[in-house]
Each structure stands twice: as structure tokens, then as C-alpha cells.
Design a protein around this motif. Structure first.
Motif, PDB file in Angstrom:
ATOM      1  N   LEU A 266     -11.721  14.977  -3.621  1.00 39.24           N
ATOM      2  CA  LEU A 266     -11.207  13.634  -3.352  1.00 39.24           C
ATOM      3  C   LEU A 266     -10.770  12.950  -4.644  1.00 39.24           C
ATOM      4  O   LEU A 266      -9.692  12.336  -4.709  1.00 39.24           O
ATOM      5  CB  LEU A 266     -12.290  12.817  -2.645  1.00 39.24           C
ATOM      6  CG  LEU A 266     -12.033  11.324  -2.451  1.00 39.24           C
ATOM      7  CD1 LEU A 266     -10.781  11.085  -1.627  1.00 39.24           C
ATOM      8  CD2 LEU A 266     -13.240  10.663  -1.794  1.00 39.24           C
ATOM      9  N   TRP A 267     -11.579  13.056  -5.677  1.00 40.20           N
ATOM     10  CA  TRP A 267     -11.252  12.427  -6.969  1.00 40.20           C
ATOM     11  C   TRP A 267      -9.988  13.043  -7.569  1.00 40.20           C
ATOM     12  O   TRP A 267      -9.134  12.337  -8.090  1.00 40.20           O
ATOM     13  CB  TRP A 267     -12.435  12.603  -7.918  1.00 40.20           C
ATOM     14  CG  TRP A 267     -12.200  12.051  -9.285  1.00 40.20           C
ATOM     15  CD1 TRP A 267     -12.262  10.745  -9.682  1.00 40.20           C
ATOM     16  CD2 TRP A 267     -11.850  12.796 -10.452  1.00 40.20           C
ATOM     17  NE1 TRP A 267     -11.980  10.635 -11.024  1.00 40.20           N
ATOM     18  CE2 TRP A 267     -11.726  11.872 -11.527  1.00 40.20           C
ATOM     19  CE3 TRP A 267     -11.637  14.155 -10.702  1.00 40.20           C
ATOM     20  CZ2 TRP A 267     -11.395  12.272 -12.817  1.00 40.20           C
ATOM     21  CZ3 TRP A 267     -11.312  14.561 -11.994  1.00 40.20           C
ATOM     22  CH2 TRP A 267     -11.185  13.629 -13.038  1.00 40.20           C
ATOM     23  N   LYS A 268      -9.859  14.363  -7.478  1.00 39.86           N
ATOM     24  CA  LYS A 268      -8.692  15.034  -8.052  1.00 39.86           C
ATOM     25  C   LYS A 268      -7.425  14.722  -7.259  1.00 39.86           C
ATOM     26  O   LYS A 268      -6.376  14.415  -7.838  1.00 39.86           O
ATOM     27  CB  LYS A 268      -8.920  16.556  -8.084  1.00 39.86           C
ATOM     28  CG  LYS A 268      -9.977  17.011  -9.062  1.00 39.86           C
ATOM     29  CD  LYS A 268     -10.020  18.525  -9.162  1.00 39.86           C
ATOM     30  CE  LYS A 268     -10.346  19.169  -7.828  1.00 39.86           C
ATOM     31  NZ  LYS A 268     -10.460  20.639  -7.930  1.00 39.86           N
ATOM     32  N   TYR A 269      -7.510  14.807  -5.938  1.00 42.93           N
ATOM     33  CA  TYR A 269      -6.316  14.617  -5.106  1.00 42.93           C
ATOM     34  C   TYR A 269      -5.812  13.185  -5.152  1.00 42.93           C
ATOM     35  O   TYR A 269      -4.605  12.938  -5.051  1.00 42.93           O
ATOM     36  CB  TYR A 269      -6.617  15.015  -3.662  1.00 42.93           C
ATOM     37  CG  TYR A 269      -6.637  16.503  -3.426  1.00 42.93           C
ATOM     38  CD1 TYR A 269      -6.593  17.408  -4.476  1.00 42.93           C
ATOM     39  CD2 TYR A 269      -6.706  17.020  -2.135  1.00 42.93           C
ATOM     40  CE1 TYR A 269      -6.614  18.770  -4.247  1.00 42.93           C
ATOM     41  CE2 TYR A 269      -6.725  18.384  -1.902  1.00 42.93           C
ATOM     42  CZ  TYR A 269      -6.690  19.249  -2.963  1.00 42.93           C
ATOM     43  OH  TYR A 269      -6.704  20.602  -2.737  1.00 42.93           O
ATOM     44  N   ALA A 270      -6.719  12.226  -5.278  1.00 42.13           N
ATOM     45  CA  ALA A 270      -6.314  10.820  -5.282  1.00 42.13           C
ATOM     46  C   ALA A 270      -5.478  10.467  -6.510  1.00 42.13           C
ATOM     47  O   ALA A 270      -4.754   9.466  -6.498  1.00 42.13           O
ATOM     48  CB  ALA A 270      -7.543   9.920  -5.214  1.00 42.13           C
ATOM     49  N   GLN A 271      -5.571  11.270  -7.556  1.00 37.41           N
ATOM     50  CA  GLN A 271      -4.815  11.007  -8.779  1.00 37.41           C
ATOM     51  C   GLN A 271      -3.483  11.738  -8.846  1.00 37.41           C
ATOM     52  O   GLN A 271      -2.717  11.519  -9.773  1.00 37.41           O
ATOM     53  CB  GLN A 271      -5.645  11.418 -10.004  1.00 37.41           C
ATOM     54  CG  GLN A 271      -6.993  10.729 -10.104  1.00 37.41           C
ATOM     55  CD  GLN A 271      -7.749  11.195 -11.314  1.00 37.41           C
ATOM     56  OE1 GLN A 271      -7.518  10.770 -12.441  1.00 37.41           O
ATOM     57  NE2 GLN A 271      -8.671  12.116 -11.105  1.00 37.41           N
ATOM     58  N   GLN A 272      -3.231  12.606  -7.865  1.00 38.03           N
ATOM     59  CA  GLN A 272      -2.013  13.398  -7.902  1.00 38.03           C
ATOM     60  C   GLN A 272      -0.795  12.557  -7.527  1.00 38.03           C
ATOM     61  O   GLN A 272      -0.886  11.659  -6.681  1.00 38.03           O
ATOM     62  CB  GLN A 272      -2.127  14.585  -6.938  1.00 38.03           C
ATOM     63  CG  GLN A 272      -3.234  15.560  -7.284  1.00 38.03           C
ATOM     64  CD  GLN A 272      -3.008  16.247  -8.614  1.00 38.03           C
ATOM     65  OE1 GLN A 272      -1.864  16.456  -9.029  1.00 38.03           O
ATOM     66  NE2 GLN A 272      -4.087  16.609  -9.287  1.00 38.03           N
ATOM     67  N   PRO A 273       0.367  12.857  -8.112  1.00 34.65           N
ATOM     68  CA  PRO A 273       1.580  12.110  -7.767  1.00 34.65           C
ATOM     69  C   PRO A 273       2.238  12.609  -6.487  1.00 34.65           C
ATOM     70  O   PRO A 273       3.250  12.034  -6.062  1.00 34.65           O
ATOM     71  CB  PRO A 273       2.485  12.356  -8.983  1.00 34.65           C
ATOM     72  CG  PRO A 273       2.062  13.682  -9.496  1.00 34.65           C
ATOM     73  CD  PRO A 273       0.589  13.779  -9.243  1.00 34.65           C
ATOM     74  N   TYR A 274       1.692  13.655  -5.891  1.00 35.78           N
ATOM     75  CA  TYR A 274       2.293  14.240  -4.694  1.00 35.78           C
ATOM     76  C   TYR A 274       1.724  13.571  -3.440  1.00 35.78           C
ATOM     77  O   TYR A 274       0.495  13.483  -3.277  1.00 35.78           O
ATOM     78  CB  TYR A 274       2.028  15.747  -4.636  1.00 35.78           C
ATOM     79  CG  TYR A 274       2.519  16.481  -5.862  1.00 35.78           C
ATOM     80  CD1 TYR A 274       3.870  16.796  -6.016  1.00 35.78           C
ATOM     81  CD2 TYR A 274       1.627  16.853  -6.868  1.00 35.78           C
ATOM     82  CE1 TYR A 274       4.319  17.467  -7.141  1.00 35.78           C
ATOM     83  CE2 TYR A 274       2.071  17.526  -7.999  1.00 35.78           C
ATOM     84  CZ  TYR A 274       3.427  17.820  -8.134  1.00 35.78           C
ATOM     85  OH  TYR A 274       3.867  18.481  -9.249  1.00 35.78           O
ATOM     86  N   PRO A 275       2.576  13.103  -2.539  1.00 41.26           N
ATOM     87  CA  PRO A 275       2.086  12.433  -1.318  1.00 41.26           C
ATOM     88  C   PRO A 275       1.171  13.321  -0.489  1.00 41.26           C
ATOM     89  O   PRO A 275       0.234  12.821   0.149  1.00 41.26           O
ATOM     90  CB  PRO A 275       3.373  12.083  -0.567  1.00 41.26           C
ATOM     91  CG  PRO A 275       4.450  12.071  -1.603  1.00 41.26           C
ATOM     92  CD  PRO A 275       4.054  13.095  -2.614  1.00 41.26           C
ATOM     93  N   GLU A 276       1.439  14.631  -0.459  1.00 43.34           N
ATOM     94  CA  GLU A 276       0.604  15.534   0.342  1.00 43.34           C
ATOM     95  C   GLU A 276      -0.839  15.530  -0.155  1.00 43.34           C
ATOM     96  O   GLU A 276      -1.780  15.547   0.640  1.00 43.34           O
ATOM     97  CB  GLU A 276       1.166  16.956   0.300  1.00 43.34           C
ATOM     98  CG  GLU A 276       2.546  17.127   0.904  1.00 43.34           C
ATOM     99  CD  GLU A 276       3.638  16.749  -0.086  1.00 43.34           C
ATOM    100  OE1 GLU A 276       3.311  16.480  -1.270  1.00 43.34           O
ATOM    101  OE2 GLU A 276       4.818  16.700   0.325  1.00 43.34           O
ATOM    102  N   ARG A 277      -1.004  15.505  -1.468  1.00 43.74           N
ATOM    103  CA  ARG A 277      -2.350  15.495  -2.025  1.00 43.74           C
ATOM    104  C   ARG A 277      -3.060  14.171  -1.724  1.00 43.74           C
ATOM    105  O   ARG A 277      -4.254  14.146  -1.411  1.00 43.74           O
ATOM    106  CB  ARG A 277      -2.280  15.716  -3.536  1.00 43.74           C
ATOM    107  CG  ARG A 277      -2.000  17.164  -3.932  1.00 43.74           C
ATOM    108  CD  ARG A 277      -3.235  18.019  -3.663  1.00 43.74           C
ATOM    109  NE  ARG A 277      -3.138  19.315  -4.297  1.00 43.74           N
ATOM    110  CZ  ARG A 277      -2.805  20.434  -3.683  1.00 43.74           C
ATOM    111  NH1 ARG A 277      -2.498  20.384  -2.383  1.00 43.74           N
ATOM    112  NH2 ARG A 277      -2.766  21.591  -4.315  1.00 43.74           N
ATOM    113  N   VAL A 278      -2.351  13.073  -1.808  1.00 42.42           N
ATOM    114  CA  VAL A 278      -2.950  11.769  -1.513  1.00 42.42           C
ATOM    115  C   VAL A 278      -3.366  11.692  -0.042  1.00 42.42           C
ATOM    116  O   VAL A 278      -4.438  11.176   0.295  1.00 42.42           O
ATOM    117  CB  VAL A 278      -1.970  10.630  -1.863  1.00 42.42           C
ATOM    118  CG1 VAL A 278      -2.555   9.277  -1.479  1.00 42.42           C
ATOM    119  CG2 VAL A 278      -1.639  10.655  -3.354  1.00 42.42           C
TER     120      VAL A 278
END
Length: 314
Positions: free
Chosen positions: A269-281
């Protein structure tokens, strides 16, 4: 002469009762407002996470590993398995010593060792989790020279330990002393009286404390940054298949599972929330929903178990 009698006495009594009713209504309103202020954020967060994360949850989310960044699809199987492994390890490391220490504190509360143990437990419960993560990095990761599920399980066990210990101690104190004395009078050894008589009597509160400790450990992120690190390719089934293919022993396979850098739901969750990709968010919101459901299931399971135990005794 009896006070409060006559015309003037009845008038004063009515004024007092009227003032009491107004005060009671005012305080009920204040407590109701405070309760509402406490419940509204919880309901708001719950609904918001369900709305944001519910639409991105499907079967692939639970059974597949992540796909490369910028592509759609994939899941968080590695995080689910990693959280499961580290929580099991933490429970194995934390619960037995915590219960043994709780029995000692309950039976010998006035000894110097009990005072030192109680003070150190209170101090440990107040230590920030990131400091515990740095401690785990220094004593486990550095000597091993690699991150692993084992090091993550150890730091989560340190976090769980004071929660389980203090809740178990308080529950054991509530058990009537006559139960222990009766078991000892019948010739039962101290350890057997504790295990077969006292522990079942306090099991409801102890199980609740264990569930709360597991829920807290499952949601920790900071300690895992320094111990488990994260691993998008972590898959238990793959390690088992590789072990069978190379004719490895069960111990060697378990060592591979515990000795690899490992992912976890809060870490993902911590890693994905920082990604610039909408899919990860989007997947980050789905992970948040899974974590919330996990904690809810733990609490509901504990309450159902306690209710079943009470009905069985009734």
C-alpha cells in the motif's frame, strides 16, 4: 421538623427535579454528540475506502503477482502471502513468551522481577515502530546480510509482545484465586493448574488481546521497510515447486520461504500510493480495503468465539 415538606418544600423539590432533568438532558446531548463525532470519521473512512477500492477488487487481484508498471491487471498475491507468513511468525515468537510472562506477573506481582518486567513492557509499548524496525535491522538483517520474512516476523513479534502480555495479565488477574487454590489443593502441579484451570477461565480476554495484537502487527509498515524490504516476485507456491524440482528437503524449502525479501499488504500500500501510475494508485485503494476487511474479520471472529464460549458454558 422534616425538610422538604409543605408548600415551599414541594416547590423547591420541583425546582431541583426540573434542574436535574435539564442537566441530565444536556449531558446526554453532549455525550451523544461526542459519540457521533467519534463514529462519523470511522464511517466516513470505511465508506470512502469501500467506494475507492471495491471497484478494483477481483479474483486476479488475489491470485496473481504484480505486472510491470504502466500495464493494467495483476494482483498482490505476494503481499497477501508475505503478510500471512510474517504474522504467523510473529505470533509464534510473541504469544508463548507473552503468556508465560503474564502468568508470572499475575501470580507474583510484587517481586522486583515483576516490577522490572512490567516497566519494560510499558516502555516497549511506547517505542515508535520505526525504531523497532531499525533495531531489527541491526540485530537480524545486518548479521544475515539480507532482508527476509524472518526478520520481518521478529520485529512484528516485538510489537505484538507488550499488547498480548498486558492484556493477558489483566485477564488472569480477574480469575478468582479460589480456582487456582482449589486445583492446587487437589494435588495439581502449578503448571497444570495454570494451563488447565486458569488459562481456560481467562481465554476470552486473552484471545481478544491476541487478535488486537495481530491486527496491529498486520497493519505495520515502518518496521518492514528495514527488515522485509518488499519483493514483487515472492510466491510460496513457486518456492515449493522449485524445492520439489531440485529434491530439496522440507527444511530447505522453509528456509527459502523465510529467507527471502518479502512483501506485505501495508508495505505494498505504501509503495503503490506513491507511484505515478493510475493503476498502482487504484490497487493501493484495493489493498487498503483488503487490510480493513482483514482487521474486521479478526475482530468479528474473536467476538463470535467469545460468544460461543459463553453460550457453551451457559
Amino acid at each position: 421538623m422534616v425538610k422538604g415538606t409543605g408548600v415551599f418544600g414541594s416547590v423547591n423539590l420541583e425546582k431541583v427535579n426540573h434542574r436535574r432533568r435539564i442537566t441530565n438532558a444536556f449531558m446526554l446531548g453532549v455525550t451523544g454528540l461526542a459519540t457521533l463525532l467519534a463514529i462519523v470519521p470511522l464511517i466516513w473512512i470505511t465508506i470512502y475506502v469501500i467506494v475507492k477500492g471495491g471497484s478494483y477488487i477481483n479474483l486476479d487481484f488475489f491470485i496473481h503477482l504484480p505486472r510491470p508498471m504502466g500495464t493494467t491487471g495483476g494482483g498482490v498475491l505476494q503481499a497477501i502471502e508475505g503478510s500471512f507468513v510474517m504474522v504467523i511468525l510473529a505470533s509464534f515468537f510473541a504469544i508463548p513468551p507473552a503468556l508465560l510472562a503474564a502468568f508470572y506477573l499475575a501470580h507474583y506481582p510484587s517481586t522486583p522481577l515483576a516490577g522490572a518486567l512490567r516497566f519494560s513492557t510499558d516502555l516497549l509499548s511506547g517505542v515508535p515502530s520505526i525504531v523497532i524496525g531499525l533495531f531489527g535491522y541491526a540485530i537480524v538483517v545486518v548479521p544475515q546480510k539480507h532482508y527476509s520474512a524472518l526478520s520481518g516476523g521478529i520485529v512484528l513479534a516485538i510489537i505484538m509482545l507488550p499488547v498480548v502480555l498486558r492484556s493477558a495479565e489483566e485477564m488472569l488477574k480477574l480469575v478468582p484465586g479460589e480456582l487456582r487454590e482449589g486445583a492446587l489443593a487437589l494435588g495439581s502441579p502449578e503448571w497444570k493448574a495454570s494451563v488447565s484451570v486458569i488459562l481456560p477461565a481467562a481465554s476470552e480476554g486473552i484471545v481478544t488481546g491476541i487478535m488486537l495484537a495481530i491486527a496491529r502487527a498486520a497493519g505495520e509498515t515502518a518496521p518492514l521497510l528495514f527488515t522485509a524490504l518488499g519483493n514483487d516476485n515472492y510466491e510460496i507456491g513457486n518456492y515449493i515447486r522449485q524445492g520439489i524440482r531440485h529434491h530439496q528437503s522440507i527444511g530447505h524449502i522453509i528456509g527459502n520461504i523465510l529467507g527471502q525479501p518479502t512483501d506485505a499488504l501495508p508495505l505494498t500500500l505504501w509503495k503503490y500510493a506513491q507511484q505515478p501510475y493510475p493503476e498502482r494508485v487504484q490497487q493501493a485503494w484495493a489493498v487498503a480495503l483488503v487490510l480493513m476487511i482483514f482487521v474486521l474479520v479478526l475482530n468479528v471472529t474473536a467476538r463470535l468465539w467469545i460468544a460461543k464460549a459463553k453460550s457453551g458454558r451457559g
